[in-house]
Design a protein around this motif. Structure first.
Motif, PDB file in Angstrom:
ATOM      1  N   GLU A   1       8.064  -0.151   6.210  1.00 13.23           N
ATOM      2  CA  GLU A   1       8.238  -0.963   7.418  1.00 13.23           C
ATOM      3  C   GLU A   1       9.717  -1.023   7.781  1.00 13.23           C
TER       4      GLU A   1
ATOM      5  N   GLU B   1       7.617   7.260   7.354  1.00 10.53           N
ATOM      6  CA  GLU B   1       6.219   7.535   7.706  1.00 10.53           C
ATOM      7  C   GLU B   1       5.439   8.068   6.506  1.00 10.53           C
ATOM      8  N   LYS B   2       6.084   8.927   5.729  1.00  7.90           N
ATOM      9  CA  LYS B   2       5.421   9.520   4.572  1.00  7.90           C
ATOM     10  C   LYS B   2       4.997   8.453   3.564  1.00  7.90           C
ATOM     11  N   TYR B   3       5.888   7.454   3.343  1.00  8.78           N
ATOM     12  CA  TYR B   3       5.614   6.463   2.302  1.00  8.78           C
ATOM     13  C   TYR B   3       5.226   5.096   2.872  1.00  8.78           C
ATOM     14  N   GLN B   4       4.862   5.061   4.168  1.00 10.83           N
ATOM     15  CA  GLN B   4       4.342   3.849   4.808  1.00 10.83           C
ATOM     16  C   GLN B   4       5.285   2.665   4.607  1.00 10.83           C
TER      17      GLN B   4
ATOM     18  N   ASN C   1       0.814  -1.218   0.000  1.00  7.38           N
ATOM     19  CA  ASN C   1       0.000   0.000   0.000  1.00  7.38           C
ATOM     20  C   ASN C   1       0.850   1.272   0.000  1.00  7.38           C
ATOM     21  N   SER C   2       2.176   1.118  -0.134  1.00  6.94           N
ATOM     22  CA  SER C   2       3.061   2.279  -0.112  1.00  6.94           C
ATOM     23  C   SER C   2       2.934   3.083  -1.410  1.00  6.94           C
ATOM     24  N   SER C   3       3.010   4.407  -1.286  1.00 13.69           N
ATOM     25  CA  SER C   3       2.944   5.266  -2.475  1.00 13.69           C
ATOM     26  C   SER C   3       4.263   5.295  -3.245  1.00 13.69           C
TER      27      SER C   3
END
Length: 622
Positions: free
Chosen positions: A313, A308-311, A238-240
């Motif tokens: 891990e 955090e911005k691009y989710q 789900n990362s952008s």
């Protein structure tokens, strides 16, 4: 008379441009050649004859053979094994450096010899606690001395052999040069030790405080504290970031971080015998996919903001990457890290890291800068690179190895040998050795012509895999040197066609010959030596070889000592950094200035002149 004047004017202008250095030497030679053809002094066939000359063909083949020796690591293996015997004793180190360089230089171009030896010498001198400048100038001179031992050692040797054949004499054999070369080697070793101690001992060339080229990747990462700024992040579905590139998102500028590596799971490759995760460099345009593991370098707060911005891990120490054990250090597998010293004339000097184009040009990342014993890791992209900086670079081993070719600007040290060997075709080193020995044997025993032996050896280097591919073979050739000699060879035809060579020969004979052939030889030696201080030794040999033969014929003596005076004077030119490529190669690495060459090289050159003028007639009687 008009044609003679044109040739002299063209030659004089060529010498002026050679000396000024404003134009590349091969361009100057081509301009001179075309001018002579335009004025009709040379026919098109005569003008182009240099490009089909056996000397030029042999030089091309020898560059390829030398490339095979380098790419298989054979030259490094030989030089490292021999130099390890020296320990830290300065005299032992000096003797082994000189003798190793001489041995390699007898069969490989002197430029290639210095390129191989230079980083080894920088490393060894640092380990021995002495300034590398004490060894680098003798190294350059030794490569030229080694070239005097064999027919193929240096282009002037090929030039005088070709001149003998042109005038109806028998060609020189492979080891015809050995007696003269042996005298050069002994004389050079004896003379250069006190001169280098006297004038070079206080210079510092081990820029940046490098400590050798045997550091492992783990050592380098620890020294530069890379682990404190290196983080691993996994890209979720789900990362952008998915299907985007770092360049597209302007990550480097927005977050002041660098994505160094991408580890990616390869579907269908999992087995007991092959890894399931590929390792690749992260270029700015590399597309990122879900599941990728990013190796990111930067300050913790900026990396945290980016994650955090691009989710993304976080992967903590001890976690695995899709089935692969965690690597404790950066630089495993195909990708490695190494140190590179920036020399004073490098194009990188005074450029910001982000503007240098280093990554785009060499496909390696700059991870850190060591400057005067301090380490710069933060805000790296805005740092201006300075002369003497040590860059910690990361990239594929084959790309790091290509940096070794920039020996006039960069010196690769801190290059872990076992890992660096992955970029070499080490399993072909025995094959390269056999090909080299066979080529030398074929030439030494006249089994085939010299040019045939070299061409066969060059083809075998390619066919047997001693070079990565045919393109690599072409890259090993120094085309500037090839074009220079091919374009200058017809100049000797112009000098002969217009009678200039004979006029100069008659002048020398009338002025010096009456005092005996020894004085004529001295005149030829001194004139060649002086001109070589201003233009390349190859061009000087091409110009003076016909004059030497004509002078000998006019006086009625054996031309061999006259021609050997030309090749020795052209090759043993030490008083200028520009007379031979090896002299220029070590100038920046040794932090030498022009006067250093005058202080060390001029006395050595004068001693060589006196000894050779006395010795040559004994080896080759008139």
């Amino acid at each position: 008379m008009g044609d003679s004047l044109i040739v002299l004017v063209v030659l004089a202008l060529a010498i002026v441009f050679f000396v000024s250095g404003r134009l590349r030497s091969d361009i100057v030679a081509l301009l001179a050649l075309v001018t002579l053809m335009l004025f009709g002094i040379l026919t098109p066939a005569e003008g182009l004859s240099g490009f089909s000359n056996s000397i030029v063909v042999m030089m091309i083949g020898l560059f390829v053979v030398g490339g095979g020796i380098f790419q298989t690591g054979l030259a490094n293996i030989i030089s490292n094994k021999i130099l390890k015997l020296a320990g830290t004793n300065p005299l032992s180190l000096y003797l082994l450096v000189m003798l190793t360089t001489v041995a390699i230089g007898a069969f490989v171009s002197n430029t290639g010899t210095v390129a191989v030896m230079l980083p080894i010498i920088v490393s060894l001198s640092a380990a021995a606690g002495i300034s590398a400048s004490r060894l680098l100038m003798p190294l350059a001179f030794a490569s030229s001395m080694g070239g005097m031992l064999t027919l193929i050692g240096t282009p002037p040797n090929l030039v005088i052999s070709n001149e003998l054949v042109k005038n109806g004499y028998e060609a020189l054999s492979f080891f015809s040069f050995a007696p003269v070369g042996a005298v050069c080697v002994v004389l050079g070793v004896v003379v250069l030790w006190p001169l280098s101690n006297l004038f070079l001992s206080k210079k510092r060339s081990d820029e940046g405080g490098t400590k050798g080229n045997n550091k492992s990747a783990k050592d380098l990462a620890k020294e530069y504290q890379i682990s404190e700024n290196l983080y691993r992040l996994r890209v979720g579905y789900n990362s952008s970031l998915v299907f985007k590139s770092a360049q597209e998102l302007d990550i480097a500028n927005r977050y002041s971080i660098v994505i160094l590596e991408i580890r990616r799971k390869e579907e269908g490759r999992r087995s007991l015998f092959s890894k399931s995760v590929s390792q690749r460099m992260a270029a700015p345009t590399t597309i990122i996919y879900a599941g990728d593991v990013l190796y990111v370098m930067g300050e913790f707060e900026t990396v945290k903001e980016f994650a955090e911005k691009y989710q993304l891990e976080w992967i903590v120490v001890g976690d695995s990457e899709e089935g692969l054990p965690v690597q404790e250090e950066l630089g495993g597998g195909e990708i490695g890290i190494a140190e590179v010293v920036v020399l004073s004339n490098a194009w990188l000097v005074n450029q910001r890291v982000m503007d240098s184009g280093f990554r785009e040009k060499y496909h390696v990342n700059i991870l850190g800068i060591q400057r005067r014993k301090s380490y710069i890791l933060n805000d790296l992209k805005n740092q201006k690179i300075q002369s003497g900086d040590v860059l910690l670079v990361q990239g594929k081993w084959k790309d790091i190895s290509l940096l070794r070719e920039k020996t006039g600007e960069l010196v690769v040290v801190g290059h872990p040998e076992q890992e660096a060997a992955k970029s070499l075709i080490v399993n072909r080193a025995p094959v390269a050795a056999i090909i080299l020995v066979a080529m030398v044997a074929a030439m030494a025993f006249n089994l085939v012509s010299a040019v045939t032996a070299v061409m066969v050896a060059a083809l075998l280097m390619v066919i047997t895999g001693c070079l990565h591919n045919v393109e690599e073979a072409y890259k090993t050739i120094n085309w500037e040197s090839i074009v220079l000699i091919a374009a200058m060879l017809p100049m000797s035809i112009a000098l002969e066609n217009t009678g200039i060579s004979k006029m100069v020969a008659v002048f020398l004979v009338e002025q010096l010959g009456s005092m005996g052939p020894g004085f004529l030889l001295a005149g030829i030696y001194v004139a060649t030596s002086i001109l070589t201080m201003f233009i390349s030794n190859s061009a000087t040999a091409v110009l003076f070889a016909p004059i030497a033969v004509q002078s000998a014929i006019e006086l009625g003596v054996n031309p061999h000592p006259m021609l050997f005076a030309v090749t020795v004077a052209a090759s043993m030119c030490f008083a200028s950094p520009f007379s031979t490529p090896p002299n220029a190669l070590v100038m920046s690495a040794g932090r030498y200035n022009f006067m250093d060459y005058v202080k060390v090289g001029l006395p050595a050159q004068l001693i060589f002149a006196v000894v050779m003028i006395l010795i040559l007639p004994l080896i080759w009687p008139f």
